[in-house]
Design an enzyme around this catalytic site. Structure first.
Site, mmCIF file in Angstrom:
data_model
loop_
_atom_site.group_PDB
_atom_site.id
_atom_site.type_symbol
_atom_site.label_atom_id
_atom_site.label_comp_id
_atom_site.label_asym_id
_atom_site.label_seq_id
_atom_site.Cartn_x
_atom_site.Cartn_y
_atom_site.Cartn_z
ATOM 1 N N GLY A 142 0.786 -1.231 0.000
ATOM 2 C CA GLY A 142 0.000 0.000 0.000
ATOM 3 C C GLY A 142 0.819 1.283 0.000
ATOM 4 C CB SER A 143 4.346 2.193 -0.622
ATOM 5 O OG SER A 143 4.626 1.866 -1.956
ATOM 6 N NE ARG B 24 -11.537 -11.749 -13.690
ATOM 7 C CZ ARG B 24 -10.445 -11.932 -12.939
ATOM 8 N NH1 ARG B 24 -10.074 -11.021 -12.085
ATOM 9 N NH2 ARG B 24 -9.740 -13.043 -13.058
ATOM 10 N NE ARG C 70 -10.691 -9.741 -7.651
ATOM 11 C CZ ARG C 70 -11.109 -10.993 -7.751
ATOM 12 N NH1 ARG C 70 -10.449 -11.965 -7.164
ATOM 13 N NH2 ARG C 70 -12.203 -11.291 -8.419
ATOM 14 C CG LEU D 142 -10.402 -3.566 -12.410
ATOM 15 C CD1 LEU D 142 -10.779 -2.085 -12.462
ATOM 16 C CD2 LEU D 142 -10.530 -4.098 -10.996
ATOM 17 C CG ASN E 172 -2.750 -0.312 -12.700
ATOM 18 O OD1 ASN E 172 -2.639 -0.454 -11.481
ATOM 19 N ND2 ASN E 172 -2.138 -1.117 -13.559
ATOM 20 C CG HIS F 79 2.870 -2.006 -15.133
ATOM 21 N ND1 HIS F 79 2.458 -3.195 -14.583
ATOM 22 C CD2 HIS F 79 3.912 -2.293 -15.950
ATOM 23 C CE1 HIS F 79 3.212 -4.166 -15.058
ATOM 24 N NE2 HIS F 79 4.104 -3.654 -15.890
HETATM 25 C C1 GRF Z 1 3.909 -1.179 -7.316
HETATM 26 O O1 GRF Z 1 5.177 -1.460 -7.811
HETATM 27 C C2 GRF Z 1 2.952 -0.891 -8.439
HETATM 28 O O2 GRF Z 1 3.560 -0.301 -9.547
HETATM 29 C C3 GRF Z 1 2.460 -2.266 -8.810
HETATM 30 O O3 GRF Z 1 2.366 -2.945 -7.587
HETATM 31 C C4 GRF Z 1 3.268 -2.381 -6.647
HETATM 32 C C5 GRF Z 1 2.443 -1.990 -5.457
HETATM 33 O O4 GRF Z 1 3.232 -1.475 -4.404
HETATM 34 N N1 GRF Z 1 1.220 -2.187 -9.534
HETATM 35 P P1 GRF Z 1 2.525 -0.764 -3.183
HETATM 36 O O5 GRF Z 1 1.542 -1.769 -2.609
HETATM 37 O O6 GRF Z 1 1.835 0.462 -3.691
HETATM 38 O O7 GRF Z 1 3.609 -0.438 -2.220
#
Ligand code: GRF
Length: 220
Positions: free
Chosen positions: A26-27, A78, A104, A106, A120, A122
């Site tokens: 959750g950072s 789902r 997950r 969507l 999102n 990535h």
């Molecule tokens: C991050 O690297 C994000 O890009 C990917 O999953 C990871 C989640 O990290 N989709 P966090 O839970 O937000 O710390």
């Protein structure tokens, strides 16, 4: 007396409400909440959703007393699962959805419910290295630069229109952990920037391209 007109006006004039979905650490969720709290993102937190009760991000969200729902996903179909999540988000008046390490895919139902309002992040320069372990994929491929991408979510895997990207050089000394850590630093900054941009509404979509809308002219 509280009239319908008052109600409509207050719904329209309030700040946009964010829903943040996560599954783990959750950072990125924390970075978004911090940017909202500091006023950098002009929004309110509507609801945090985790599909895993024991995600580290859940403990943090509880500690912060943020609006949180655990909606466990294990073993659920789902779309049926997504209907419950969407209903919860709507109950809290959520306008924009941020996926922040939400592990997950969507359903089409979810995407239609918040079309072009789901973001999102990535950890690669898409379209390179979609899917899991993007940092490992980048190292194994031998690219000199990787980074992160914030994009709109559509039906494809990590394939929606790109909002923003940040480039991170791959060093000879990098292993997966070191590269992921440097990318993550950029993720936290980029996600807040991208969200701020989208909330400003100053863009339009031309096919896959998200373009900055020309500023309205003073003469109209
Ligand atoms: C991050 O690297 C994000 O890009 C990917 O999953 C990871 C989640 O990290 N989709 P966090 O839970 O937000 O710390």
């Amino acid at each position: 007396m509280f009239s319908m007109a008052d109600h409509l006006e207050s719904a329209e004039s309030r700040r946009p409400r964010l829903g943040i979905l996560f599954s783990g650490r959750g950072s990125n969720c924390q970075a978004i909440v911090a940017a909202v709290n500091s006023g950098h993102i002009p929004a309110e937190i509507g609801l945090l959703v985790s599909n895993r009760e024991h995600a580290p991000g859940v403990a943090w969200a509880r500690q912060q007393q943020l609006p949180l729902r655990i909606i466990a996903s294990a073993g659920r179909e789902r779309e049926e699962y997504d209907r419950e999540v969407v209903a919860s988000l709507r109950e809290q008046g959520v306008d924009w959805v941020c996926l922040a390490g939400f592990m997950r895919l969507l359903s089409a139902y979810f995407i239609a419910a918040y079309r072009n309002r789901i973001l999102n992040i990535h950890p690669s320069l898409l379209p390179a290295f979609p899917g899991l372990e993007a940092q490992r994929q980048a190292l194994e491929y031998g690219v000199r630069y990787s980074g992160c991408t914030v994009h709109l979510v559509d039906e494809s895997l990590d394939g929606g229109p790109i909002i923003a990207q940040a480039v991170v050089p791959v060093l000879d000394t990098d292993d997966e952990t070191a590269l992921a850590a440097r990318i993550l630093e950029q993720e936290h900054r980029l996600y807040a920037e991208a969200l701020r941009y989208m909330l400003s509404g100053g863009y339009y979509l031309q096919g896959r391209r998200l373009l900055r809308a020309p500023a309205p002219s003073a003469t109209g």
